[in-house]
Write a protein that holds these residues in place. Structure first.
Motif, short mmCIF file in Angstrom:
data_model
loop_
_atom_site.label_atom_id
_atom_site.label_comp_id
_atom_site.label_asym_id
_atom_site.label_seq_id
_atom_site.Cartn_x
_atom_site.Cartn_y
_atom_site.Cartn_z
N SER A 173 7.65 36.56 -1.67
CA SER A 173 7.04 37.71 -1.01
C SER A 173 5.72 38.00 -1.69
N ASN A 174 4.98 38.93 -1.12
CA ASN A 174 3.76 39.45 -1.74
C ASN A 174 3.93 40.95 -1.85
N SER A 230 2.42 46.58 -9.50
CA SER A 230 3.22 47.50 -10.32
C SER A 230 4.71 47.32 -10.05
N LEU A 231 5.07 47.05 -8.79
CA LEU A 231 6.47 46.81 -8.44
C LEU A 231 6.94 45.48 -9.02
N ALA A 232 6.12 44.44 -8.87
CA ALA A 232 6.49 43.11 -9.35
C ALA A 232 6.73 43.10 -10.84
N GLU A 233 5.89 43.82 -11.57
CA GLU A 233 6.04 43.87 -13.03
C GLU A 233 7.40 44.43 -13.42
N PRO A 270 3.89 34.05 -9.88
CA PRO A 270 3.02 32.89 -10.11
C PRO A 270 1.54 33.12 -9.84
N ALA A 271 1.18 34.16 -9.08
CA ALA A 271 -0.24 34.33 -8.75
C ALA A 271 -0.57 35.76 -8.36
N VAL A 272 -1.79 36.15 -8.67
CA VAL A 272 -2.36 37.41 -8.19
C VAL A 272 -3.01 37.12 -6.84
N THR A 273 -2.79 38.00 -5.86
CA THR A 273 -3.34 37.77 -4.52
C THR A 273 -4.39 38.79 -4.10
N SER A 274 -4.51 39.89 -4.82
CA SER A 274 -5.62 40.82 -4.58
C SER A 274 -5.81 41.69 -5.80
N THR A 308 -1.95 43.26 -5.74
CA THR A 308 -0.75 42.60 -5.23
C THR A 308 -0.58 41.23 -5.87
N VAL A 309 0.67 40.79 -5.94
CA VAL A 309 0.99 39.49 -6.54
C VAL A 309 2.09 38.82 -5.73
#
Length: 288
Positions: free
Chosen positions: A69-70, A74-77, A90-94, A211-212
């Motif tokens: 997902s993207n 802050s949520l992903a962390e 694996p990656a930052v998207t914005s 986002t990530v």
């Protein structure tokens, strides 16, 4: 003994093959995070499913129903740290697109806010980022002519409505609400870009991700080929989004990704979409 070992190997290879033949399941949250995938919506290698809340999406990932997902950084962390290793970033998207939007023509810097009232959404990342930058800039926050007063509203939509109606003059917003406010009010303008302020403090090349990608470790480990293709497709999708914001907005509308109708293309154009690989030790406020 050899028969059992051989049977175990065959079972692993078969299960591995079956896993790799399945479509990659991508969970979506309506709004800006899903825009990243707009260049992939027509790709038959992927199955897209919307979830009503971040909690439902994260649970589906932990249970193995969603491969990737993207989501807000802050949520992903938080979820990656407490997922017992099941989830990876694996990656930052914005990168952040937080801005101070105002109808006060005398406001161009944080220092111009002294003695004024600024509205935020309580406990949002935007509020925390604002308070952090003010603190780092040694600008006082409290009631009085020599400080800034911070007031809360319940939603970003309420902040935009307040700017449009003239009930408030300064608000901390991010996309798509920045563009929505600028389009809806002829008096509103973006006075301070928070990313620029962050660079002034920490130096060039320093960024805060918005986002990530959030990925199931099992998906990465069980099917490296599909995983590598997924990352490459996301990278190409980000290029599509940046190169064709209007077309991307149209694709998102068909997919029912909820963006403000009057400013969708502008919001996408002004969002800081990127593709930057990170590592398993991803930390939001420590990212360079």
């Amino acid at each position: 003994m050899r028969t059992r070992i051989f049977a175990g190997i065959v079972f692993f290879l078969l299960s591995h093959a079956v896993f790799c033949q399945q479509k990659t399941n991508i969970g979506l949250l309506r709004g800006m995070p899903s825009v990243v995938f707009s260049g992939m919506f027509s790709n038959e290698s992927y199955e897209f499913t919307f979830y009503d809340s971040a909690q439902e999406l994260v649970k589906a990932m932990k249970d193995g129903f969603v491969d990737a997902s993207n989501v807000p950084a802050s949520l992903a962390e938080k979820v990656a740290e407490h997922s017992e290793g099941k989830l990876l970033v694996p990656a930052v998207t914005s990168n952040t697109d937080v801005a101070l939007v105002t109808t006060d023509e005398n406001v161009h810097f944080f220092s111009d806010l002294l003695g004024k009232k600024v509205y935020v959404v309580k406990d949002s990342f935007e509020e925390r980022f604002f308070r952090s930058l003010l603190s780092l800039s040694a600008i006082p926050v409290k009631t009085g002519e020599s400080s800034i007063e911070i007031e809360s509203m319940n939603s970003f939509s309420a902040l935009v409505s307040g700017l449009v109606s003239g009930k408030i003059t300064c608000a901390v917003l991010s996309e798509p609400y920045v563009s929505s406010a600028l389009v809806s009010s002829p008096l509103a303008f973006s006075a301070v870009d928070f990313q620029d302020e962050y660079v002034k403090i920490y130096g060039n090349g320093k960024t805060i991700p918005k986002t990530v990608l959030l990925v199931l470790r099992q998906y990465r480990d069980s099917c490296r080929k599909d995983y590598s293709k997924f990352l490459e497709d996301v990278k190409n999708s980000v290029y599509f989004v940046n190169a064709h914001p209007g077309q991307s907005a149209g694709v998102c509308k068909k997919k029912k990704v909820m963006l403000p109708v009057n400013s969708a293309a502008r919001s996408i154009k002004n969002s800081h979409f990127v593709y930057q690989e990170t590592d398993e030790n991803f930390r939001l406020m420590m990212y360079n």
